[in-house]
Design an enzyme around this catalytic site. Structure first.
Site, PDB file in Angstrom:
ATOM      1  N   ASP A 102       0.781  -1.232   0.000  1.00  0.00           N
ATOM      2  CA  ASP A 102       0.000   0.000   0.000  1.00  0.00           C
ATOM      3  C   ASP A 102       0.814   1.283   0.000  1.00  0.00           C
ATOM      4  O   ASP A 102       0.270   2.347   0.228  1.00  0.00           O
ATOM      5  CB  ASP A 102      -0.998  -0.010   1.175  1.00  0.00           C
ATOM      6  CG  ASP A 102      -0.288  -0.061   2.521  1.00  0.00           C
ATOM      7  OD1 ASP A 102       0.928  -0.329   2.529  1.00  0.00           O
ATOM      8  OD2 ASP A 102      -0.949   0.150   3.537  1.00  0.00           O
ATOM      9  N   GLU A 103       2.106   1.218  -0.215  1.00  0.00           N
ATOM     10  CA  GLU A 103       2.844   2.480  -0.347  1.00  0.00           C
ATOM     11  C   GLU A 103       3.992   2.342  -1.324  1.00  0.00           C
ATOM     12  O   GLU A 103       4.512   1.247  -1.545  1.00  0.00           O
ATOM     13  CB  GLU A 103       3.330   2.994   1.007  1.00  0.00           C
ATOM     14  CG  GLU A 103       4.151   1.999   1.783  1.00  0.00           C
ATOM     15  CD  GLU A 103       4.592   2.538   3.140  1.00  0.00           C
ATOM     16  OE1 GLU A 103       5.010   3.702   3.214  1.00  0.00           O
ATOM     17  OE2 GLU A 103       4.542   1.781   4.116  1.00  0.00           O
TER      18      GLU A 103
END
Lengths: 422, 367
Positions: free
Chosen positions: A119-120
């Site tokens: 997610d990043e």
């Protein structure tokens, strides 16, 4: 005029840019947001994704966070805090799919995309002006496109390096967009709590607080020699970080070069039994990952960090690549016994495998036990994949103690699941 | 020094010794060939300090002497000279050596013979072995020796001579070959040495074309010398302990299959084209049928069925095709017997009669 255009492009190219422009993008409550996309009726309700082997919260949406739920909290506590919450075990295939679409989208704007996790990611937008306009606007466009195309909210930090970009993306969550202009890095970080700085964990935080350091600005004011005295090389690095300096490039991850795992003890340790069982557990874990990636390794490295942050690594290269736990146990323990030269307590231990090659599984006549031991490892891998990493543990890892109290419980559970399997 | 020889003789003698010329050395004289015309005999000699070779050159000596000529260029020159007489001459006080044939004249830089290392003269018990039997033993065993210099002992062949028997053993740790060969001559007392596989392979090359039916052998504590067809090969022995190979060989096997030697070797060679380092050759033994298959991810796959007489349990086992082929080819008669215990234990390749065995470790198959 083609020739003019060419020189224009040259002028705007990366190497000539006075500073870099790096964006850090971080989804807001990623797993929970994906679940809400799949089932819109979840919107507005407290959604908690978690479970599996560790029994902790992986992500809680912002409604759930109002009840005091946060990631890494035991699920049992979360249930007590918010009995009406929607608890979901998670659909990791789906999250992976979203993550791939996200990376593909970033790839449209720069070849330098470095995913940190599902997610990043970092994206280096330096030198893209002539293609897409000012990099800050490009970052804003990416945030908009993620919202429209993936229906997900992402927080963005834009700065001249990875460190400051990461802190900036966390500055106004959710849905934030924070730009730290060149030259303002130190000023931006100064008022923030020192634990906001990546790399400052609970243990270090405690030591910093003991020295009266509360904000990043406080840390930046500590003379470098003093930091070096307290924390060794890491102290010097810390001084740079406190000033918002980070020269690390955005490095797209290509093939795996090494596999490693570290464990920081909650308290500095000197008990050889605990240290060695920690090494065994770390070795088991890196070997399991080695096999799951169908690789074999020739070089094994042990990392030893003492309580005063002095760090040593020592490594050994085998005559041929292997993927059998037992081989690396022997190497790791002997490296550790040779490599631990100071009578200090230890703060951290790490085990790494490198010199990786695709697995060949060509065994050796001189050690005809190895193929049989590998069968054991592969069976254990299968069991752990189905029932969790702690479903089967080696006796030698029993005093390895990542979370002091819960461990006894998990080992009891491991024994009972062994019985069930048997 | 001045001598007269002919092109053919020069080319052949140079070819014989050139394998001992050092290829990677900072000592310049070792990249040369010593040419000496002394006591009515002309010899060529080369050494890389591990092995040395000495071969006669048929020539007429007009003036005795000795000189070191650069091996690479002299070999190339000799090969391209016109057929017929070749004169090699070094005039007193000159460092150049002149090679003349027909209308061609080469003046080459040379080095003084005194700089060339003294070639060892071996003193020890000398005995002879039958050329063909000895050569055959080397040819069947030496391919299993290692080429990896990190474990020097494994780059050698363990040679054991006892009464009228020679036994050779080689292993690169993935496979092992052992052969015992009766000799029609007898050795005084049992001797044993680890000889570099490279030296034995050179010996095969030299002795293969020799007319003699005997090879003379001299063994000392750290060197071994062979003499055949006028050529002398001296090699350093490898120091160290050869692994106890007997304990690697399982006492019994659960499966035995007889397969036609040539059919098997050819099938391995064909299907093996589709195997590579990380995808082995798969052998599946079923009812009267051996299926050999291989698959390479980006290339394709192949399979071939070889008829066998077999009625036991089905067995599937993987091998590096090269390792397996070397073993099968080293068996001289058909059929070849394959013996196994399980897909994780070593397999044995053997002929029906003679004293040769080849043990090879399988590759684990992914399911």
């Amino acid at each position: 005029m083609p020739s003019n255009k060419c020189s224009d492009i040259m002028r705007g190219m990366g190497p000539r840019a006075p500073h870099r422009t790096i964006a850090h993008l971080d989804f807001d409550a990623f797993f929970a947001a994906v679940e809400e996309n799949c089932d819109p009726s979840l919107r507005g309700k407290p959604v908690i994704v978690g479970g599996g082997e560790r029994g902790v919260v992986a992500t809680a949406n912002y409604v759930a966070r109002r009840y005091g739920i946060h990631s890494a909290m035991p699920l049992r506590t979360a249930r007590r805090l918010c009995p009406q919450g929607v608890f979901i075990t998670g659909h990791f295939e789906l999250y992976r799919e979203y993550s791939q679409r996200f990376r593909a989208l970033l790839g449209e704007y720069s070849p330098l995309v470095e995913p940190l996790s599902l997610d990043e990611a970092y994206v280096d937008l330096t030198g893209t002006e002539l293609l897409f306009g000012p990099p800050v606007e490009t970052a804003r466009l990416i945030q908009r496109r993620v919202a429209e195309e993936l229906k997900l909210s992402v927080s963005v930090g834009v700065a001249t390096n990875k460190l400051v970009a990461k802190v900036a993306s966390d500055y106004q969550k959710p849905g934030g967009f924070t730009v730290v202009p060149p030259g303002q890095e130190a000023a931006f970080l100064a008022p923030l709590a020192v634990e906001k700085l990546p790399g400052v964990g609970p243990h270090l935080l405690e030591q910093l607080r003991d020295r009266g350091v509360v904000t990043v600005g406080d840390l930046a004011r500590v003379p470098v020699p003093l930091l070096r005295l307290s924390f060794g090389e890491w102290g010097e690095l810390l001084a740079h970080r406190a000033r918002g300096e980070d020269p690390c490039p955005v490095a797209p991850r290509e093939e795996v070069k090494s596999i490693s795992k570290e464990h920081t003890f909650e308290e500095d340790i000197s008990d050889p039994g605990v240290l060695e069982s920690t090494l065994i557990a770390l070795t088991e874990e890196v070997c399991r990952r080695l096999r799951s990636q169908r690789l074999e390794a020739r070089t094994v490295t042990v990392k030893i960090r003492y309580a005063d942050f002095v760090t040593h690594t020592c490594s050994r290269t085998l005559p041929r690549p292997l993927d059998v736990d037992e081989v690396f146990f022997a190497e790791v323990l002997s490296l550790f016994r040779q490599g631990r030269r100071r009578r200090y307590r230890l703060r951290l231990l790490g085990v790494g495998l490198s010199n990786l090659t695709p697995r060949a599984w060509q065994d050796d006549l001189f050690d005809q036990r190895l193929p049989l031991l590998r069968e054991l490892d592969l069976k254990l891998d299968t069991i752990r994949e189905r029932f969790g990493k702690k479903a089967v543990v080696r006796g030698a890892t029993f005093s390895y103690n990542p979370s002091a109290v819960s461990y006894t419980r998990t080992s009891e559970r491991a024994v009972s699941s062994q019985v069930r399997l048997g | 020094m001045k001598l007269v020889t002919n092109k053919q003789a020069l080319v052949e003698s140079l070819a014989t010794v050139s394998k001992a010329v050092s290829t990677r050395t900072s000592i310049q004289v070792l990249s040369g060939v010593l040419l000496s015309a002394i006591n009515d005999v002309v010899t060529l000699a080369a050494t890389d300090m591990e092995i040395s070779l000495r071969a006669p050159l048929s020539a007429k000596i007009e003036q005795p002497g000795a000189v070191v000529v650069p091996a690479r260029i002299v070999t190339d020159v000799a090969r391209t000279l016109p057929a017929g007489e070749v004169v090699i001459e070094q005039r007193g006080g000159e460092t150049q050596v002149e090679i003349r044939a027909g209308e061609s004249v080469f003046d080459l830089h040379s080095l003084p013979a005194a700089d060339f290392p003294q070639l060892p003269q071996l003193a020890g018990e000398e005995f002879t072995v039958a050329r063909e039997a000895f050569i055959e033993t080397v040819e069947r065993v030496a391919p299993a020796a290692s080429r990896d210099e990190t474990r020097p002992v494994l780059t050698g062949v363990l040679m054991h001579l006892e009464k009228n028997l020679v036994r050779m053993v080689a292993t690169d740790s993935y496979r092992l070959s052992v052969k015992e060969t009766p000799l029609d001559t007898s050795v005084g007392k049992a001797v044993q040495a680890i000889v570099p596989a490279r030296a034995l392979t050179e010996l095969v090359r030299i002795a293969g074309s020799a007319a003699d039916d005997r090879i003379g052998v001299v063994l000392t504590e750290n060197q071994i010398g062979f003499a055949v067809g006028g050529v002398t090969l001296i090699s350093r022995l490898i120091d160290g302990q050869f692994p106890n190979y007997r304990q690697l060989i399982p006492e019994s096997f659960d499966y035995e299959v007889a397969v036609g030697r040539d059919e098997l070797a050819e099938a391995i060679r064909r299907v093996g084209l589709l195997a590579h380092k990380n995808s082995p050759l798969r052998l599946r033994f079923g009812a009267n049928m051996l299926t050999i298959s291989a698959e390479s991810q980006d290339v394709g796959r192949a399979h071939e069925v070889v008829p066998i007489q077999y009625s036991g349990d089905e067995l599937e086992i993987g091998f590096n095709p090269d390792f397996l082929e070397v073993g099968v080819v080293a068996v001289k008669d058909s059929p070849v017997y394959l013996r196994f215990i399980s897909p994780l234990r070593p397999g044995l390749v053997k002929g029906a009669t003679d004293d040769f065995l080849y043990l090879v470790m399988p590759i684990r198959l992914s399911d």
